[in-house]
Scaffold this motif. Sequence first.
Motif, PDB file in Angstrom:
ATOM      1  N   MET A   1       0.826  -1.184   0.000  1.00  0.00           N
ATOM      2  CA  MET A   1       0.000   0.000   0.000  1.00  0.00           C
ATOM      3  C   MET A   1       0.878   1.259   0.000  1.00  0.00           C
ATOM      4  O   MET A   1       0.590   2.207  -0.722  1.00  0.00           O
ATOM      5  CB  MET A   1      -0.926  -0.017   1.221  1.00  0.00           C
ATOM      6  CG  MET A   1      -1.925   1.090   1.243  1.00  0.00           C
ATOM      7  SD  MET A   1      -2.987   1.053   2.692  1.00  0.00           S
ATOM      8  CE  MET A   1      -4.439   0.341   1.997  1.00  0.00           C
ATOM      9  N   ILE A   2       1.931   1.241   0.795  1.00  0.00           N
ATOM     10  CA  ILE A   2       2.846   2.388   0.852  1.00  0.00           C
ATOM     11  C   ILE A   2       3.532   2.586  -0.495  1.00  0.00           C
ATOM     12  O   ILE A   2       3.618   3.707  -1.005  1.00  0.00           O
ATOM     13  CB  ILE A   2       3.900   2.196   1.967  1.00  0.00           C
ATOM     14  CG1 ILE A   2       3.232   2.067   3.335  1.00  0.00           C
ATOM     15  CG2 ILE A   2       4.941   3.308   1.954  1.00  0.00           C
ATOM     16  CD1 ILE A   2       2.410   3.258   3.748  1.00  0.00           C
ATOM     17  N   ARG A   3       3.971   1.487  -1.114  1.00  0.00           N
ATOM     18  CA  ARG A   3       4.630   1.567  -2.421  1.00  0.00           C
ATOM     19  C   ARG A   3       3.672   2.145  -3.461  1.00  0.00           C
ATOM     20  O   ARG A   3       4.038   2.991  -4.271  1.00  0.00           O
ATOM     21  CB  ARG A   3       5.105   0.175  -2.833  1.00  0.00           C
ATOM     22  CG  ARG A   3       5.943   0.140  -4.081  1.00  0.00           C
ATOM     23  CD  ARG A   3       6.401  -1.259  -4.442  1.00  0.00           C
ATOM     24  NE  ARG A   3       6.781  -2.077  -3.305  1.00  0.00           N
ATOM     25  CZ  ARG A   3       7.951  -2.022  -2.663  1.00  0.00           C
ATOM     26  NH1 ARG A   3       8.854  -1.160  -3.035  1.00  0.00           N
ATOM     27  NH2 ARG A   3       8.204  -2.814  -1.645  1.00  0.00           N
ATOM     28  N   MET A   4       2.400   1.702  -3.435  1.00  0.00           N
ATOM     29  CA  MET A   4       1.417   2.183  -4.391  1.00  0.00           C
ATOM     30  C   MET A   4       1.174   3.685  -4.214  1.00  0.00           C
ATOM     31  O   MET A   4       1.095   4.426  -5.189  1.00  0.00           O
ATOM     32  CB  MET A   4       0.111   1.419  -4.213  1.00  0.00           C
ATOM     33  CG  MET A   4      -0.975   1.837  -5.179  1.00  0.00           C
ATOM     34  SD  MET A   4      -2.586   1.189  -4.724  1.00  0.00           S
ATOM     35  CE  MET A   4      -2.956   2.187  -3.291  1.00  0.00           C
ATOM     36  N   ILE A   5       1.070   4.131  -2.972  1.00  0.00           N
ATOM     37  CA  ILE A   5       0.859   5.555  -2.688  1.00  0.00           C
ATOM     38  C   ILE A   5       2.019   6.376  -3.256  1.00  0.00           C
ATOM     39  O   ILE A   5       1.810   7.408  -3.894  1.00  0.00           O
ATOM     40  CB  ILE A   5       0.696   5.792  -1.173  1.00  0.00           C
ATOM     41  CG1 ILE A   5      -0.630   5.211  -0.693  1.00  0.00           C
ATOM     42  CG2 ILE A   5       0.798   7.270  -0.824  1.00  0.00           C
ATOM     43  CD1 ILE A   5      -0.766   5.144   0.815  1.00  0.00           C
ATOM     44  N   LEU A   6       3.237   5.916  -3.026  1.00  0.00           N
ATOM     45  CA  LEU A   6       4.406   6.644  -3.532  1.00  0.00           C
ATOM     46  C   LEU A   6       4.468   6.616  -5.057  1.00  0.00           C
ATOM     47  O   LEU A   6       4.697   7.643  -5.696  1.00  0.00           O
ATOM     48  CB  LEU A   6       5.689   6.059  -2.934  1.00  0.00           C
ATOM     49  CG  LEU A   6       5.926   6.388  -1.456  1.00  0.00           C
ATOM     50  CD1 LEU A   6       7.062   5.538  -0.901  1.00  0.00           C
ATOM     51  CD2 LEU A   6       6.216   7.859  -1.275  1.00  0.00           C
ATOM     52  N   LYS A   7       4.258   5.448  -5.660  1.00  0.00           N
ATOM     53  CA  LYS A   7       4.311   5.341  -7.121  1.00  0.00           C
ATOM     54  C   LYS A   7       3.250   6.211  -7.783  1.00  0.00           C
ATOM     55  O   LYS A   7       3.511   6.861  -8.794  1.00  0.00           O
ATOM     56  CB  LYS A   7       4.149   3.885  -7.558  1.00  0.00           C
ATOM     57  CG  LYS A   7       5.404   3.077  -7.416  1.00  0.00           C
ATOM     58  CD  LYS A   7       5.226   1.684  -7.989  1.00  0.00           C
ATOM     59  CE  LYS A   7       6.531   0.930  -7.920  1.00  0.00           C
ATOM     60  NZ  LYS A   7       6.461  -0.379  -8.570  1.00  0.00           N
ATOM     61  N   ASN A   8       2.030   6.216  -7.215  1.00  0.00           N
ATOM     62  CA  ASN A   8       0.958   7.038  -7.781  1.00  0.00           C
ATOM     63  C   ASN A   8       1.252   8.530  -7.672  1.00  0.00           C
ATOM     64  O   ASN A   8       0.662   9.326  -8.385  1.00  0.00           O
ATOM     65  CB  ASN A   8      -0.375   6.728  -7.096  1.00  0.00           C
ATOM     66  CG  ASN A   8      -0.938   5.384  -7.516  1.00  0.00           C
ATOM     67  OD1 ASN A   8      -0.532   4.811  -8.519  1.00  0.00           O
ATOM     68  ND2 ASN A   8      -1.862   4.867  -6.732  1.00  0.00           N
ATOM     69  N   SER A   9       2.158   8.890  -6.780  1.00  0.00           N
ATOM     70  CA  SER A   9       2.558  10.298  -6.634  1.00  0.00           C
ATOM     71  C   SER A   9       3.829  10.613  -7.410  1.00  0.00           C
ATOM     72  O   SER A   9       4.387  11.690  -7.271  1.00  0.00           O
ATOM     73  CB  SER A   9       2.754  10.616  -5.153  1.00  0.00           C
ATOM     74  OG  SER A   9       1.536  10.466  -4.479  1.00  0.00           O
ATOM     75  N   GLY A  10       4.314   9.642  -8.183  1.00  0.00           N
ATOM     76  CA  GLY A  10       5.486   9.867  -9.020  1.00  0.00           C
ATOM     77  C   GLY A  10       6.822   9.695  -8.321  1.00  0.00           C
ATOM     78  O   GLY A  10       7.863  10.095  -8.852  1.00  0.00           O
ATOM     79  N   VAL A  11       6.821   9.086  -7.141  1.00  0.00           N
ATOM     80  CA  VAL A  11       8.055   8.877  -6.389  1.00  0.00           C
ATOM     81  C   VAL A  11       8.673   7.543  -6.814  1.00  0.00           C
ATOM     82  O   VAL A  11       7.976   6.529  -6.914  1.00  0.00           O
ATOM     83  CB  VAL A  11       7.786   8.872  -4.863  1.00  0.00           C
ATOM     84  CG1 VAL A  11       9.060   8.601  -4.092  1.00  0.00           C
ATOM     85  CG2 VAL A  11       7.162  10.193  -4.441  1.00  0.00           C
ATOM     86  N   LYS A  12       9.961   7.554  -7.057  1.00  0.00           N
ATOM     87  CA  LYS A  12      10.669   6.336  -7.444  1.00  0.00           C
ATOM     88  C   LYS A  12      10.840   5.450  -6.209  1.00  0.00           C
ATOM     89  O   LYS A  12      11.337   5.894  -5.174  1.00  0.00           O
ATOM     90  CB  LYS A  12      12.033   6.691  -8.034  1.00  0.00           C
ATOM     91  CG  LYS A  12      12.759   5.509  -8.594  1.00  0.00           C
ATOM     92  CD  LYS A  12      14.049   5.919  -9.265  1.00  0.00           C
ATOM     93  CE  LYS A  12      14.754   4.658  -9.719  1.00  0.00           C
ATOM     94  NZ  LYS A  12      16.035   4.895 -10.279  1.00  0.00           N
ATOM     95  N   THR A  13      10.420   4.194  -6.320  1.00  0.00           N
ATOM     96  CA  THR A  13      10.475   3.268  -5.185  1.00  0.00           C
ATOM     97  C   THR A  13      11.496   2.151  -5.397  1.00  0.00           C
ATOM     98  O   THR A  13      11.467   1.149  -4.699  1.00  0.00           O
ATOM     99  CB  THR A  13       9.090   2.642  -4.934  1.00  0.00           C
ATOM    100  OG1 THR A  13       8.706   1.901  -6.095  1.00  0.00           O
ATOM    101  CG2 THR A  13       8.051   3.700  -4.617  1.00  0.00           C
ATOM    102  N   THR A  14      12.378   2.339  -6.354  1.00  0.00           N
ATOM    103  CA  THR A  14      13.387   1.325  -6.645  1.00  0.00           C
ATOM    104  C   THR A  14      14.784   1.939  -6.606  1.00  0.00           C
ATOM    105  O   THR A  14      14.928   3.157  -6.565  1.00  0.00           O
ATOM    106  CB  THR A  14      13.180   0.724  -8.055  1.00  0.00           C
ATOM    107  OG1 THR A  14      13.283   1.774  -9.023  1.00  0.00           O
ATOM    108  CG2 THR A  14      11.834   0.040  -8.175  1.00  0.00           C
ATOM    109  N   TYR A  15      15.771   1.086  -6.597  1.00  0.00           N
ATOM    110  CA  TYR A  15      17.146   1.548  -6.770  1.00  0.00           C
ATOM    111  C   TYR A  15      17.855   0.588  -7.723  1.00  0.00           C
ATOM    112  O   TYR A  15      17.465  -0.563  -7.885  1.00  0.00           O
ATOM    113  CB  TYR A  15      17.881   1.656  -5.432  1.00  0.00           C
ATOM    114  CG  TYR A  15      18.297   0.339  -4.824  1.00  0.00           C
ATOM    115  CD1 TYR A  15      19.575  -0.168  -5.027  1.00  0.00           C
ATOM    116  CD2 TYR A  15      17.417  -0.398  -4.042  1.00  0.00           C
ATOM    117  CE1 TYR A  15      19.950  -1.383  -4.469  1.00  0.00           C
ATOM    118  CE2 TYR A  15      17.781  -1.601  -3.485  1.00  0.00           C
ATOM    119  CZ  TYR A  15      19.057  -2.088  -3.709  1.00  0.00           C
ATOM    120  OH  TYR A  15      19.427  -3.286  -3.168  1.00  0.00           O
TER     121      TYR A  15
END
Length: 103
Positions: A1-15
């Motif tokens: 859920m946290i990853r989805m919230i960040l991704k939907n806001s355009g935040v990169k969740t990977t490295y």
Amino acid sequence: MIRMILKNSGVKTTYIDPANGIETENGLSTLMNSLELISLLGENLCFEIKTLFTDSKGFNLRNNIAHGLLDDAHAVTSGSVYAWFLILRMIIKSIENNVAHQI
């Protein structure tokens, strides 16, 4: 859920590992340190999530469940019940927000 919230806001969740170029998803502990997440969810909710799921000084439920360390006695503690309620509250709020956007 946290990853989805960040991704939907355009935040990169990977490295990307510089040694071999493999892209990997960041874990929950790393995601919870995102300044963007604090602005999206608020400081209080981020604190609750960290304390319940990722902080070794808190309940650390994610680690305990993932590594089979959560026994029956600890599964019914106040931290586990609070975590259940917090997740339920977040799901209901997300449904309410989706319904409000459709109207």
